[in-house]
Design an enzyme around this catalytic site. Structure first.
Site, PDB file in Angstrom:
ATOM      1  N   CYS A 110      25.507  64.876  73.600  1.00 54.83           N
ATOM      2  CA  CYS A 110      26.963  65.008  73.447  1.00 54.83           C
ATOM      3  C   CYS A 110      27.694  63.666  73.549  1.00 54.83           C
ATOM      4  O   CYS A 110      28.860  63.571  73.193  1.00 54.83           O
ATOM      5  CB  CYS A 110      27.511  65.999  74.462  1.00 54.83           C
ATOM      6  SG  CYS A 110      26.678  67.575  74.385  1.00 54.83           S
ATOM      7  N   HIS A 260      34.713  64.859  75.172  1.00 50.97           N
ATOM      8  CA  HIS A 260      33.762  65.837  74.630  1.00 50.97           C
ATOM      9  C   HIS A 260      34.262  67.237  75.004  1.00 50.97           C
ATOM     10  O   HIS A 260      34.660  67.486  76.144  1.00 50.97           O
ATOM     11  CB  HIS A 260      32.369  65.576  75.219  1.00 50.97           C
ATOM     12  CG  HIS A 260      31.402  66.672  74.956  1.00 50.97           C
ATOM     13  ND1 HIS A 260      31.262  67.266  73.720  1.00 50.97           N
ATOM     14  CD2 HIS A 260      30.515  67.313  75.776  1.00 50.97           C
ATOM     15  CE1 HIS A 260      30.349  68.203  73.793  1.00 50.97           C
ATOM     16  NE2 HIS A 260      29.882  68.263  75.027  1.00 50.97           N
ATOM     17  N   ASN A 290      31.783  74.074  71.775  1.00 55.98           N
ATOM     18  CA  ASN A 290      31.080  72.834  72.075  1.00 55.98           C
ATOM     19  C   ASN A 290      30.133  72.503  70.921  1.00 55.98           C
ATOM     20  O   ASN A 290      29.130  73.189  70.722  1.00 55.98           O
ATOM     21  CB  ASN A 290      30.301  73.038  73.385  1.00 55.98           C
ATOM     22  CG  ASN A 290      29.505  71.817  73.813  1.00 55.98           C
ATOM     23  OD1 ASN A 290      29.251  70.923  73.015  1.00 55.98           O
ATOM     24  ND2 ASN A 290      29.094  71.801  75.067  1.00 55.98           N
TER      25      ASN A 290
HETATM   26  O1  UT7 Z   1      27.865  69.828  76.182  1.00 52.69           O
HETATM   27  C1  UT7 Z   1      26.916  69.490  77.137  1.00 52.69           C
HETATM   28  C2  UT7 Z   1      27.499  69.493  78.473  1.00 52.69           C
HETATM   29  N1  UT7 Z   1      27.573  70.856  78.966  1.00 52.69           N
HETATM   30  C3  UT7 Z   1      28.531  71.208  79.820  1.00 52.69           C
HETATM   31  O2  UT7 Z   1      29.374  70.423  80.129  1.00 52.69           O
HETATM   32  C4  UT7 Z   1      28.469  72.610  80.425  1.00 52.69           C
HETATM   33  C5  UT7 Z   1      28.938  72.588  81.865  1.00 52.69           C
HETATM   34  N2  UT7 Z   1      28.831  73.892  82.478  1.00 52.69           N
HETATM   35  C6  UT7 Z   1      29.690  74.919  82.191  1.00 52.69           C
HETATM   36  O3  UT7 Z   1      30.578  74.762  81.384  1.00 52.69           O
HETATM   37  C7  UT7 Z   1      29.526  76.217  82.931  1.00 52.69           C
HETATM   38  O4  UT7 Z   1      28.506  76.072  83.910  1.00 52.69           O
HETATM   39  C8  UT7 Z   1      29.164  77.427  82.011  1.00 52.69           C
HETATM   40  C9  UT7 Z   1      30.367  77.815  81.181  1.00 52.69           C
HETATM   41  C10 UT7 Z   1      28.006  77.063  81.064  1.00 52.69           C
HETATM   42  C11 UT7 Z   1      28.758  78.634  82.850  1.00 52.69           C
HETATM   43  O5  UT7 Z   1      29.794  78.942  83.771  1.00 52.69           O
HETATM   44  P1  UT7 Z   1      29.450  79.172  85.313  1.00 52.69           P
HETATM   45  O6  UT7 Z   1      30.713  79.481  85.974  1.00 52.69           O
HETATM   46  O7  UT7 Z   1      28.702  77.972  85.801  1.00 52.69           O
HETATM   47  O8  UT7 Z   1      28.532  80.462  85.263  1.00 52.69           O
HETATM   48  P2  UT7 Z   1      27.094  80.724  85.861  1.00 52.69           P
HETATM   49  O9  UT7 Z   1      26.054  80.488  84.825  1.00 52.69           O
HETATM   50  O10 UT7 Z   1      26.888  80.076  87.194  1.00 52.69           O
HETATM   51  O11 UT7 Z   1      27.206  82.289  86.139  1.00 52.69           O
HETATM   52  C12 UT7 Z   1      28.135  82.822  87.107  1.00 52.69           C
HETATM   53  C13 UT7 Z   1      28.137  84.329  86.974  1.00 52.69           C
HETATM   54  C14 UT7 Z   1      26.744  84.939  87.052  1.00 52.69           C
HETATM   55  O12 UT7 Z   1      26.862  86.227  87.625  1.00 52.69           O
HETATM   56  P3  UT7 Z   1      26.537  86.491  89.174  1.00 52.69           P
HETATM   57  O13 UT7 Z   1      25.129  86.040  89.365  1.00 52.69           O
HETATM   58  O14 UT7 Z   1      27.532  85.657  89.929  1.00 52.69           O
HETATM   59  O15 UT7 Z   1      26.770  87.953  89.314  1.00 52.69           O
HETATM   60  C15 UT7 Z   1      26.329  85.067  85.614  1.00 52.69           C
HETATM   61  O16 UT7 Z   1      25.361  86.080  85.411  1.00 52.69           O
HETATM   62  O17 UT7 Z   1      28.651  84.714  85.682  1.00 52.69           O
HETATM   63  C16 UT7 Z   1      27.646  85.443  84.964  1.00 52.69           C
HETATM   64  N3  UT7 Z   1      27.704  85.034  83.570  1.00 52.69           N
HETATM   65  C17 UT7 Z   1      28.357  85.704  82.623  1.00 52.69           C
HETATM   66  N4  UT7 Z   1      29.051  86.847  82.657  1.00 52.69           N
HETATM   67  C18 UT7 Z   1      29.603  87.279  81.520  1.00 52.69           C
HETATM   68  C19 UT7 Z   1      27.169  83.910  83.019  1.00 52.69           C
HETATM   69  N5  UT7 Z   1      27.460  83.860  81.710  1.00 52.69           N
HETATM   70  C20 UT7 Z   1      28.199  84.972  81.441  1.00 52.69           C
HETATM   71  C21 UT7 Z   1      28.781  85.466  80.274  1.00 52.69           C
HETATM   72  N6  UT7 Z   1      29.480  86.613  80.352  1.00 52.69           N
HETATM   73  N7  UT7 Z   1      28.677  84.830  79.078  1.00 52.69           N
END
Ligand code: UT7
Length: 333
Positions: A110, A260, A290
């Site tokens: 990225c 980005h 993204n």
């Molecule tokens: O371009 C390269 C650089 N990349 C980035 O900068 C990405 C940086 N990271 C992020 O933007 C975020 O970490 C994400 C958007 C990718 C994910 O968000 P998050 O708040 O970190 O979610 P997570 O993966 O830690 O999941 C939190 C909760 C989980 O549920 P529990 O275990 O708390 O019950 C996941 O199962 O949210 C759940 N979850 C979802 N629920 C509905 C994860 N993805 C989804 C989804 N829909 N799509």
């Protein structure tokens, strides 16, 4: 001497995939995706390969610069989603444009646009025979999306952006690339990667034994979102601060920052950390999602076409991503 961006181009797929479309195939919702990322829709290339999106963006940038393709003396493309591992996207673009100039790709994920622009700028600055260079970022992330992982699948989209940069002998006020600050932290590579499959050919009778840090499936992007998030909110302000310091420019003198487009929350947090109003950040993540290295030139393109960025504005771009890599660059548009 002055080196500046003289043309911008893009390719953004017509095929829109909404959050509701995602909710039909994986367990998610528009509410979750939008509130956590700022994304509503993304474009999926659908039949147009990475290199062809690059060609479309390049042709528009060349036309926008008011030059002939034959005047281009260097092509650098950033991509992590090349259609072939060889030839490079740049060589395929050169072939399509009828060029035989140096052409190669850079892989800095990225941060790739910043790396490619910095490299091209250095060529122009040190090679008198070179007047125009083409910098392309083209990505088809939909091809490497892991639809079994809802937290990463929903953030990616496809697209390409391109710029022509050119050298002129006299400095023209308010058109200058000032330079960049780039870096990497390979120890974080395990937080964001795409692993290639290992062949099962004759004579490959051994297993790879030291890939414990990279346990995810082959051929898709694997991301530890939380770790990358923590890295991004620190790397972005640090890279911007260093690049501005090198350029001798204060944050207040910058008209627009183009980060980005990974997650609106990362952009908001970084803006707050730096004490810079969010209005100074160009953001199109809602409609573009993204697109890895293409996100910065696509956002630049949109802002220029909308009249938000005008000739003479001071711009600071900043990328961060797999590698882990980061980089910021300052220029007058
Ligand atoms: O371009 C390269 C650089 N990349 C980035 O900068 C990405 C940086 N990271 C992020 O933007 C975020 O970490 C994400 C958007 C990718 C994910 O968000 P998050 O708040 O970190 O979610 P997570 O993966 O830690 O999941 C939190 C909760 C989980 O549920 P529990 O275990 O708390 O019950 C996941 O199962 O949210 C759940 N979850 C979802 N629920 C509905 C994860 N993805 C989804 C989804 N829909 N799509």
């Amino acid at each position: 001497m002055s080196i500046y961006i003289s043309g911008v181009g893009h390719c953004f797929p017509d095929r829109k995939i909404t959050n509701d479309d995602f909710a039909k195939v994986i367990e998610t919702s528009d509410e979750w995706i939008y509130s956590r990322t700022g994304i509503k829709t993304r474009g999926y290339a659908s039949g147009v390969p990475t290199w062809k999106m690059g060609v479309i963006a390049a042709k528009e940038a060349i036309e926008n610069a008011g030059i002939e393709a034959s005047e281009i003396g260097l092509i650098i493309t950033s991509t992590i989603t090349a259609d072939f591992f060889t030839p490079s996207v740049s060589c395929l673009v050169a072939g399509e444009l009828g060029l035989t100039c140096p052409a190669f790709d850079v892989g800095a994920a990225c941060s790739g646009f910043v790396y490619a622009l910095d490299t091209a700028e250095r060529y122009l600055r040190t090679d008198d025979s070179l007047k125009y260079a083409l910098v392309i970022s083209s990505e088809m992330l939909s091809r490497y999306t892991n639809f079994g992982d809802r937290s990463s699948a929903i953030i990616f989209g496809d697209g390409a952006g391109a710029v022509v940069i050119q050298r002129r002998e006299a400095r023209v006020q308010n058109t200058e690339i000032y330079g960049a600050y780039l870096g990497s932290d390979g120890s974080g590579g395990k937080h964001l990667y795409g692993k290639l499959p290992f062949p099962s050919y004759p004579f490959y009778d051994y297993a790879i034994t030291d890939m414990e840090d990279y346990p995810g499936p082959d051929n898709v992007i694997v991301q530890n979102g939380k770790e990358v998030y923590k890295f991004a909110v620190k790397a972005m302000p640090a890279a911007i601060e260093k690049a501005l310091e090198r350029a001798g420019i204060t944050p207040a003198e910058v008209d627009f920052f183009i980060p980005h487009q990974a997650n609106i929350r990362i952009i908001e947090t970084a803006a707050k950390t730096m004490g810079i109003p969010l209005e100074k950040f160009i953001v199109n993540i809602e409609t573009h999602a993204n697109t890895s290295s293409a996100s910065i030139p696509l956002a630049l393109y949109d802002a220029v076409k909308d009249g938000q960025i005008k000739r003479g504005d001071t711009i600071c771009v900043c990328g961060f991503g797999a590698g882990l890599t980061f980089g910021a660059m300052v220029f007058e548009f």
